[in-house]
Design an enzyme around this catalytic site. Structure first.
Site, PDB file in Angstrom:
ATOM      1  N   GLY A 268       0.834  -1.208   0.000  1.00 24.85           N
ATOM      2  CA  GLY A 268       0.000   0.000   0.000  1.00 24.85           C
ATOM      3  C   GLY A 268       0.865   1.253   0.000  1.00 24.85           C
ATOM      4  O   GLY A 268       1.841   1.329   0.744  1.00 24.85           O
TER       5      GLY A 268
ATOM      6  N   THR B  22       4.069   2.854   5.424  1.00 24.99           N
ATOM      7  CA  THR B  22       2.649   2.473   5.492  1.00 24.99           C
ATOM      8  C   THR B  22       1.928   3.430   6.437  1.00 24.99           C
ATOM      9  O   THR B  22       2.504   3.836   7.447  1.00 24.99           O
ATOM     10  CB  THR B  22       2.452   1.017   5.993  1.00 24.99           C
TER      11      THR B  22
END
Ligand code: ADP
Ligand code: F6P
Length: 354
Positions: A14, A128
């Site tokens: 991500g 993240t």
């Protein structure tokens, strides 16, 4: 000692605000040491397919302020296979890549450790929004995500005040409640629900009811996605039914993953990026760069992965075997400290926010 002439940098998993600042720091620090830099696009997918281009000083201009990642990101299941890994190693040889800085989360670090074992030294950077990497106090992107949340909650509060409503807000974080917990304090939320601590919905309703009777008109409840996607909507209905305060549910989702990084994330990403290059050139690899008590430090990747699994209750058989008794004690101590900090922050939120 291995001579580094050219290193690669990639972002994987991500994306998170601040990844660009890290790419910039890695590139500029390496070039300052006379080392060439190759940008590997789309994470491990680009390493397999050879989607790689040189990065010069000017290629990383004007990105420190940008969210997302200029190298793009990907989740690449093929990389987990022996064939995928072999292709990645082959690409490194073809492009003369002597080492890699991999920016991402624990999945990315597992990939980095596999590459290191096959002769390509890697260093990981924690990128993240979730702050779910146990070995570091902060991850790149976490601060920006929280600032975005409080900004959005402040807007919701305006409309709650006008209509005497409650907004239940779900924020990302995967299995970690950090984003929800800290933003609950910073936005003055009436309650917070996180996966680490069992929630008491009746207590939340009583608190809202009591405050409403005293004239309070706006109510915010922050729920971490880690408690399950049904939780927020169900709690919203319950609050309205039990307290009589009209309630709405909002899911912030990916909006919190974009945007210009905060000063903290830019600074941390820059320090970590430059430190990662120093470490790699000094011959250190298979490490994750972490922030501990405001210091930038190197932590062995295997230690980082195992303490993470220990914290998340996901230890696998044999995980602890490579570690000394002292190491295991240290892991347990660090986990206790993290749990205590979460508990104390939760109690503070409960006590101060009415
Ligand atoms: P994050 O790095 O944010 O935790 P993922 O878990 O999606 O994100 O992992 C990112 C990528 O890292 C995966 O798509 C895969 O290419 C690689 N990866 C994940 N787990 C492993 C593993 N066990 N071995 C090798 N590579 C892995
Ligand atoms: O890890 C970052 C994160 O945004 C988590 O907070 C969330 O659970 C997940 O990624 C969402 O993944 P995707 O981008 O695949 O929807």
């Amino acid at each position: 000692m291995k001579k580094f002439r050219r290193i690669g940098v990639l972002t994987s998993g991500g994306d998170a605000p601040g990844m660009n600042a890290a790419i910039r720091a890695v590139t500029r620090a390496a070039i300052a040491h006379g080392v060439e830099v190759m940008g590997i696009y789309r994470g491990y997918s680009g390493l397999i397919s050879g989607d790689i281009k040189p990065l010069g000083l000017r290629d990383v201009s004007n990105i420190i302020n940008k969210g997302g990642t200029m190298l793009y990101s990907d989740r690449c299941p093929e990389f987990k296979t022996e064939e995928g890994m072999a292709k990645a190693i082959e690409t490194c040889r073809k492009f003369n890549i002597d080492g890699i800085v991999a920016i991402g989360g624990d999945g990315t670090f597992r990939g980095a450790t596999d590459l290191t074992a096959r002769g390509i030294p890697c260093v990981g950077l924690p990128g993240t929004i979730d702050n779910d990497i146990t070995s570091t106090d902060n991850t790149i992107g976490f601060d920006t995500a929280m600032n975005t949340v409080i900004d959005l909650v402040d807007k919701l509060r305006d409309t709650c005040e006008s209509h005497a409503r409650c907004s239940v807000v779900e924020v990302m974080g995967r299995g970690a409640g950090d984003i929800a917990l800290y933003t609950s304090i910073a936005s003055g939320a009436s309650a917070v629900v996180i996966p680490e601590i069992e929630a008491n919905d009746d207590e939340i309703c009583s608190k809202i009811e009591a405050a409403r009777k005293l004239g309070k008109r706006n109510f915010i409840v922050i729920v971490s996605e880690g408690v399950g996607s049904e939780y927020g909507p169900a709690l919203t209905e319950k609050i309205e039914k039990v307290t009589g305060v009209e309630s709405r549910f909002s899911r912030f989702a990916h909006i919190v993953r974009g945007g210009s990084p905060t000063l903290k994330d830019r600074m941390m990403a820059t320090k970590m990026g430059a430190f990662a290059v120093d470490m790699l050139l000094e011959g250190r690899s298979n490490i994750v760069i972490c922030e501990k008590k405001s210091e930038t430090v190197a932590v062995d990747i295997n230690y980082a992965l195992v303490i993470d699994r220990m914290y998340k209750g996901k230890l696998k058989e044999g995980d602890l075997e490579p570690f000394s008794v002292e190491d295991i004690d240290m892991m347990k101590r660090e986990i206790e400290e993290k749990k205590t900090s979460i508990r104390e922050t939760y109690d503070l939120s409960r006590e101060i926010n009415l």
